[in-house]
Design a protein around this motif. Structure first.
Motif, mmCIF file in Angstrom:
data_model
loop_
_atom_site.group_PDB
_atom_site.id
_atom_site.type_symbol
_atom_site.label_atom_id
_atom_site.label_comp_id
_atom_site.label_asym_id
_atom_site.label_seq_id
_atom_site.Cartn_x
_atom_site.Cartn_y
_atom_site.Cartn_z
ATOM 1 N N LEU A 125 -71.021 -16.073 33.981
ATOM 2 C CA LEU A 125 -71.157 -16.944 32.802
ATOM 3 C C LEU A 125 -72.619 -16.999 32.351
ATOM 4 C CD1 LEU A 125 -68.801 -19.926 33.794
ATOM 5 C CD2 LEU A 125 -68.424 -18.280 31.939
ATOM 6 N N LYS A 126 -73.514 -17.130 33.316
ATOM 7 C CA LYS A 126 -74.943 -17.187 32.982
ATOM 8 C C LYS A 126 -75.406 -15.875 32.347
ATOM 9 C CE LYS A 126 -79.104 -19.000 33.131
ATOM 10 N NZ LYS A 126 -79.451 -20.185 32.331
ATOM 11 N N TYR A 127 -74.903 -14.773 32.894
ATOM 12 C CA TYR A 127 -75.255 -13.455 32.351
ATOM 13 C C TYR A 127 -74.775 -13.334 30.896
ATOM 14 C CZ TYR A 127 -75.197 -8.400 31.715
ATOM 15 O OH TYR A 127 -75.375 -7.142 31.225
ATOM 16 N N LEU A 128 -73.591 -13.886 30.633
ATOM 17 C CA LEU A 128 -73.023 -13.777 29.289
ATOM 18 C C LEU A 128 -73.697 -14.716 28.297
ATOM 19 C CD1 LEU A 128 -69.233 -13.536 30.246
ATOM 20 C CD2 LEU A 128 -70.670 -11.697 29.323
ATOM 21 N N ASN A 129 -74.184 -15.849 28.804
ATOM 22 C CA ASN A 129 -74.870 -16.800 27.926
ATOM 23 C C ASN A 129 -75.987 -17.478 28.704
ATOM 24 O OD1 ASN A 129 -75.784 -18.837 26.338
ATOM 25 N ND2 ASN A 129 -73.749 -19.652 25.796
ATOM 26 N N ASN A 130 -77.179 -16.971 28.487
ATOM 27 C CA ASN A 130 -78.332 -17.424 29.268
ATOM 28 C C ASN A 130 -78.704 -18.881 28.977
ATOM 29 O OD1 ASN A 130 -80.298 -16.804 31.215
ATOM 30 N ND2 ASN A 130 -81.849 -16.660 29.589
ATOM 31 N N ASP A 131 -78.162 -19.451 27.889
ATOM 32 C CA ASP A 131 -78.473 -20.850 27.564
ATOM 33 C C ASP A 131 -77.678 -21.826 28.418
ATOM 34 O OD1 ASP A 131 -80.235 -20.103 25.634
ATOM 35 O OD2 ASP A 131 -78.752 -20.185 24.004
ATOM 36 N N LEU A 132 -76.653 -21.351 29.103
ATOM 37 C CA LEU A 132 -75.854 -22.269 29.915
ATOM 38 C C LEU A 132 -76.674 -22.751 31.112
ATOM 39 C CD1 LEU A 132 -72.460 -20.313 30.057
ATOM 40 C CD2 LEU A 132 -73.003 -22.281 28.623
ATOM 41 N N ASP A 133 -76.432 -24.010 31.470
ATOM 42 C CA ASP A 133 -77.091 -24.590 32.639
ATOM 43 C C ASP A 133 -76.041 -24.568 33.769
ATOM 44 O OD1 ASP A 133 -77.911 -26.426 34.568
ATOM 45 O OD2 ASP A 133 -78.984 -27.661 33.102
ATOM 46 N N ILE A 134 -76.231 -23.668 34.712
ATOM 47 C CA ILE A 134 -75.162 -23.399 35.684
ATOM 48 C C ILE A 134 -75.522 -23.892 37.089
ATOM 49 C CG2 ILE A 134 -73.791 -21.584 36.804
ATOM 50 C CD1 ILE A 134 -73.156 -21.219 34.003
ATOM 51 N N THR A 135 -74.563 -24.558 37.726
ATOM 52 C CA THR A 135 -74.705 -24.922 39.140
ATOM 53 C C THR A 135 -73.588 -24.233 39.924
ATOM 54 O OG1 THR A 135 -75.612 -27.083 38.545
ATOM 55 C CG2 THR A 135 -74.748 -26.851 40.789
ATOM 56 N N LEU A 136 -73.976 -23.584 41.018
ATOM 57 C CA LEU A 136 -72.992 -22.971 41.919
ATOM 58 C C LEU A 136 -72.907 -23.842 43.154
ATOM 59 C CD1 LEU A 136 -74.413 -19.292 42.039
ATOM 60 C CD2 LEU A 136 -72.950 -20.299 40.271
#
Ligand code: GLN
Length: 278
Positions: A125-136
């Motif tokens: 998801l982060k790769y597809l949209n770098n604006d996303l704030d992602i927590t794993l």
């Protein structure tokens, strides 16, 4: 050794198509190119790697663990026995989710990938949209080590948190996405390849495989904003039971089930305070 000699060696141990696939992957060639370069000498590092992979395959390991690589959504993820091998159905979950996020949310979108394993969902998801704030997050520290390797490998900026489901989560999110363990302990269809190699903690769940959906749905709203999307991968025979769980735990939500390419209902999307037009 020459390509031809390695192919001969491999064919004694595994099926000849598998040998070709393995060697072409290691050499970054396609199988046809292999056949056209039979006399080419393979360097010793790749020869050793090839022999190691042959041994693993002979011992009944999946190819992805032997190669320490699994392609997911066109990206190369490091994998080993600490994590589940990413599945094709999960690519569809990611694909639908990125579309929903782009369609129904605007800025500063926060996403929690719960039970991240290799990190394939959140990192893609982060790769597809770098604006996303992602927590794993994951309950397995070993899995988080692999997610970390993949984060570095792909050069993506995400947070990685140890958490037993939502217990250590402090933030609030717009989207919770998860492919939790959902195989029932008495499932008869699971193959030996899966059973003997992949981490059971990543596969199995109590309560007919529903344990984690129940636990997540019961607590999730505390960790979500008023407007949210929940995206779950589900077992092909779990749709009805999961819809019941959603009814039990969540009010005023809209639910969409989607079929995968095989025509089976494998994804559930829950929308809260979102006017969906599908
Ligand atoms: N999120 C990871 C995947 O989809 C791991 C899932 C799991 O371990 N159940 O591959």
């Amino acid at each position: 050794m020459k390509i031809e000699e390695l192919l001969c060696l491999g064919n004694k141990v595994i099926h000849k198509d598998q040998t070709k696939l393995l060697l072409s992957t290691l050499l970054n060639m396609n199988p046809l190119e292999l056949s056209l370069h039979l006399d080419e000498i393979v360097d010793s590092e790749i020869t050793t790697k090839f022999q190691e992979c042959l041994n693993s395959l002979k011992n009944g390991e999946p190819l992805q663990y032997a190669l320490k690589n699994s392609n997911f959504y066109g990206l190369d993820f490091y994998v080993d026995k600490r994590v589940l091998i990413p599945r094709f159905e999960t690519e569809e979950l990611v694909n639908n989710t990125i579309n929903y996020l782009q369609k129904y949310f605007s800025k500063n979108i926060k996403v929690l990938d719960l039970g991240t394993g290799s990190g394939c969902i959140g990192l893609t998801l982060k790769y597809l949209n770098n604006d996303l704030d992602i927590t794993l997050s994951d309950i397995s520290n070993e899995a988080l080590e692999v997610a970390h390797i993949n984060q570095e490998k792909l050069g993506l900026d995400v947070k990685i948190v140890y958490s037993d489901l939502l217990d250590n989560i402090e933030d609030k999110f717009d989207c919770l996405i998860s492919n939790p363990p959902y195989i029932s302990y008495d499932d008869k269809e699971i193959t030996d390849l899966v059973l003997n190699n992949e981490p059971h903690q990543a596969l199995f769940a109590d309560n007919d495989g529903l344990e984690y959906y129940d636990k997540i749905l019961c607590k999730c709203e505390k960790y979500l904003n008023d407007k949210y999307l929940i995206a779950f991968e589900i077992g092909y025979n779990q749709e009805e039971k999961i819809l019941n769980l959603i009814n039990k735990h969540l009010k005023d939500v809209k639910v969409l089930t989607k079929k995968d390419m095989a025509g089976l209902p494998r994804m559930v999307f829950i929308f809260k305070n979102i006017e969906i037009n599908e």
